[in-house]
Motif scaffolding. Sequence first.
Motif, mmCIF file in Angstrom:
data_model
loop_
_atom_site.group_PDB
_atom_site.id
_atom_site.type_symbol
_atom_site.label_atom_id
_atom_site.label_comp_id
_atom_site.label_asym_id
_atom_site.label_seq_id
_atom_site.Cartn_x
_atom_site.Cartn_y
_atom_site.Cartn_z
ATOM 1 N N LYS A 279 38.845 32.584 29.017
ATOM 2 C CA LYS A 279 39.052 31.009 28.850
ATOM 3 C C LYS A 279 37.138 31.109 29.141
ATOM 4 C CE LYS A 279 39.804 26.750 29.539
ATOM 5 N NZ LYS A 279 39.843 25.253 30.753
ATOM 6 N N SER A 280 36.644 31.653 30.383
ATOM 7 C CA SER A 280 35.898 31.769 30.149
ATOM 8 C C SER A 280 35.017 32.928 31.866
ATOM 9 C CB SER A 280 35.598 29.994 31.105
ATOM 10 O OG SER A 280 33.937 30.509 31.279
ATOM 11 N N GLU B 5 32.183 33.240 34.814
ATOM 12 C CA GLU B 5 31.137 32.433 35.299
ATOM 13 C C GLU B 5 30.270 33.692 36.804
ATOM 14 O OE1 GLU B 5 33.290 28.936 36.198
ATOM 15 O OE2 GLU B 5 33.884 28.873 34.488
ATOM 16 N N ASN C 67 26.674 27.317 39.299
ATOM 17 C CA ASN C 67 28.216 27.883 38.574
ATOM 18 C C ASN C 67 27.343 27.614 37.611
ATOM 19 O OD1 ASN C 67 30.074 28.557 37.021
ATOM 20 N ND2 ASN C 67 31.439 28.358 38.868
ATOM 21 N N GLN D 88 27.839 29.427 33.645
ATOM 22 C CA GLN D 88 28.541 29.914 33.072
ATOM 23 C C GLN D 88 28.274 30.866 31.388
ATOM 24 O OE1 GLN D 88 30.556 27.531 29.338
ATOM 25 N NE2 GLN D 88 32.192 28.764 29.536
ATOM 26 N N VAL E 194 33.551 35.246 38.562
ATOM 27 C CA VAL E 194 34.867 34.519 37.932
ATOM 28 C C VAL E 194 35.112 35.024 35.997
ATOM 29 C CG1 VAL E 194 36.207 32.360 38.181
ATOM 30 C CG2 VAL E 194 33.931 32.571 39.842
ATOM 31 N N VAL F 208 38.053 33.335 34.020
ATOM 32 C CA VAL F 208 39.474 32.066 33.508
ATOM 33 C C VAL F 208 39.937 32.882 32.573
ATOM 34 C CG1 VAL F 208 40.058 29.745 33.816
ATOM 35 C CG2 VAL F 208 37.761 30.761 34.512
ATOM 36 N N GLN G 256 42.864 32.051 29.764
ATOM 37 C CA GLN G 256 43.599 30.831 29.032
ATOM 38 C C GLN G 256 44.084 29.526 29.747
ATOM 39 O OE1 GLN G 256 42.073 31.161 25.849
ATOM 40 N NE2 GLN G 256 42.493 28.677 26.072
ATOM 41 N N ASN H 287 43.681 29.166 32.379
ATOM 42 C CA ASN H 287 43.163 28.045 33.355
ATOM 43 C C ASN H 287 43.634 30.217 34.986
ATOM 44 O OD1 ASN H 287 42.074 26.637 32.141
ATOM 45 N ND2 ASN H 287 43.513 25.485 32.286
ATOM 46 N N HIS H 288 44.480 30.427 34.840
ATOM 47 C CA HIS H 288 44.107 31.129 36.190
ATOM 48 C C HIS H 288 42.979 32.122 36.253
ATOM 49 C CE1 HIS H 288 48.877 30.088 36.472
ATOM 50 N NE2 HIS H 288 49.058 31.449 37.130
ATOM 51 N N LEU H 289 42.719 32.186 37.659
ATOM 52 C CA LEU H 289 40.962 32.983 37.841
ATOM 53 C C LEU H 289 40.836 33.969 38.800
ATOM 54 C CD1 LEU H 289 39.767 31.443 39.981
ATOM 55 C CD2 LEU H 289 39.184 29.654 39.078
ATOM 56 N N THR I 194 38.460 36.565 41.205
ATOM 57 C CA THR I 194 37.278 36.308 41.723
ATOM 58 C C THR I 194 36.596 37.380 42.044
ATOM 59 O OG1 THR I 194 37.246 34.289 41.869
ATOM 60 C CG2 THR I 194 35.645 35.530 42.951
#
Length: 304
Positions: free
Chosen positions: A214-215, A217, A241, A243, A284, A286, A288, A290-292, A294
């Motif tokens: 998803k992202s 960062e 932060n 992205q 970080v 992330v 899809q 929403n688990h991430l 680091t």
Amino acid sequence: MATLDIKLKKANKVYKEGELVKGAICIDAGRSEVAHQGITLMMEGSVNLQLSAKSVGLFEAFYSSLKPMQLINYSLDIAKPGKLPSGRTEIPFEIPLKPKGNKELYETYHGVFVNIQYSLKAEMKRPLLAKDLQKTCEFIVEYSEKIKKEEQDKAKSTPKPVQFTISPETLTNVKEKQNVPKFKVKGKLDSAVMCITKPLRGELTVEHCDTQIKSIEIQLVRVETCGCAEGYAKDATEIQNIQIADGDVCRGISIPIWMIFPRLFTCPTLSTNNFKVDFEINIVIVFQDNHLVTENFPIKLTRF
């Protein structure tokens, strides 16, 4: 109604130890003359420490070490009691930027639990029934390059490249690694030691990932430590932060890392008997759902 202001000659308000802080106290008396009981100017510099909510009450010894540390404390009589004419009056001043006693001047820094600030405070005492006029003006202190050669060589930011690989096997802050999708991200940071006036640079590549991303960062984190020999309270807080990738990025494509350090919220890495200011970078990822995950990298910031 009379007003009081402080104008510094330097537009950026940045000074180094040993320089003269020059400016003028500006009084606008309006249409009639103004009586006063004296005008004073104070230069103050201090380190203010405080504990986070989770640390309050844990260490009684902290409270003696958390008193503000005065670095500078000067007071000048700018004008003796008298009257100022109508209109605008400017009274020039200059104060040497020198520490109190054998103390050291640290760079200006606005943190959460550590604050290092320098200011000028002008005050015009007024006769009975008239309100005193006050004005405070913050200025910024930075380290000077005119330091002893051995200290300068020690302070210089020699590049220390950091190669990294992020995968489920490398994660140390995840308990149930079997729930983490299989992925592999490789990359590098140009240096873990860098000049605060230059950007953090690097790159990363997503080699493979079983689920959609998803992202991605980059977080800049300050780690502030307050305390004394009896114990320390250490707290990490996010500064910014950024992205660097949005959506399910292409595999095998190099993604640049670029971050500029915000001036007042960062300073050269600092360590004293009562407090420390360190910095870290978090990468970080992330997914899809929403688990991430680091990955953390300690960095050292210098002025030169």
